[in-house]
Motif scaffolding. Structure first.
Motif, short mmCIF file in Angstrom:
data_model
loop_
_atom_site.label_atom_id
_atom_site.label_comp_id
_atom_site.label_asym_id
_atom_site.label_seq_id
_atom_site.Cartn_x
_atom_site.Cartn_y
_atom_site.Cartn_z
N GLN A 125 0.86 -1.19 0.00
CA GLN A 125 0.00 0.00 0.00
C GLN A 125 0.89 1.23 0.00
O GLN A 125 1.68 1.42 0.91
N LEU A 129 -0.16 6.07 2.90
CA LEU A 129 0.67 5.36 3.89
C LEU A 129 1.18 6.31 4.98
O LEU A 129 1.16 5.97 6.15
N LEU A 130 1.60 7.52 4.57
CA LEU A 130 2.10 8.48 5.55
C LEU A 130 1.01 8.86 6.55
O LEU A 130 1.24 8.89 7.76
N LYS A 157 -1.63 7.17 7.38
CA LYS A 157 -1.95 6.03 8.24
C LYS A 157 -0.90 5.86 9.34
O LYS A 157 -1.23 5.61 10.49
N ARG A 158 0.38 6.00 8.98
CA ARG A 158 1.45 5.86 9.98
C ARG A 158 1.41 7.01 10.99
O ARG A 158 1.67 6.81 12.16
N LEU A 159 1.11 8.22 10.50
CA LEU A 159 1.06 9.37 11.42
C LEU A 159 -0.09 9.24 12.41
O LEU A 159 0.06 9.63 13.57
N ARG A 160 -1.22 8.75 11.98
CA ARG A 160 -2.34 8.57 12.91
C ARG A 160 -1.99 7.60 14.03
O ARG A 160 -2.53 7.69 15.13
N PHE A 161 -1.06 6.71 13.78
CA PHE A 161 -0.63 5.76 14.80
C PHE A 161 0.48 6.35 15.67
O PHE A 161 0.44 6.27 16.90
N HIS A 162 1.48 6.96 15.04
CA HIS A 162 2.68 7.37 15.77
C HIS A 162 2.58 8.75 16.43
O HIS A 162 3.26 9.00 17.43
#
Length: 76
Positions: free
Chosen positions: A7, A11-12, A14-19
């Motif tokens: 994907q 991607l950025l 999605k990763r930012l929402r987590f980190h």
């Protein structure tokens, strides 16, 4: 058998929402720990020191020891 495509779109985000929440939480925790483990004990130590500190007495002791060049000891 082929591998699934990685994907790339979003991607950025999605990763930012987590980190991002984790990073904010850890930074706030570090700031709070620094305040109560370093700053508050240091402020208490300074307050305790200056409760019984006598600047005039300290000056006289340094003058008698010859620390200052422009001030003569009282005995001379």
């Amino acid at each position: 058998m082929s591998l699934a495509k990685p994907q790339m779109r979003g991607l950025l985000g999605k990763r930012l929402r987590f980190h991002l929440p984790i990073a904010f939480t850890l930074s706030i925790a570090a700031a709070i720990m620094f305040k109560y483990m370093v700053t508050e004990p240091r402020k208490k130590a300074y307050a305790d020191f200056y409760k019984q500190y006598d600047a005039a007495k300290e000056f006289e002791a340094m003058r008698e020891a010859g620390v200052f060049e422009s001030v003569r000891p009282s005995g001379e």
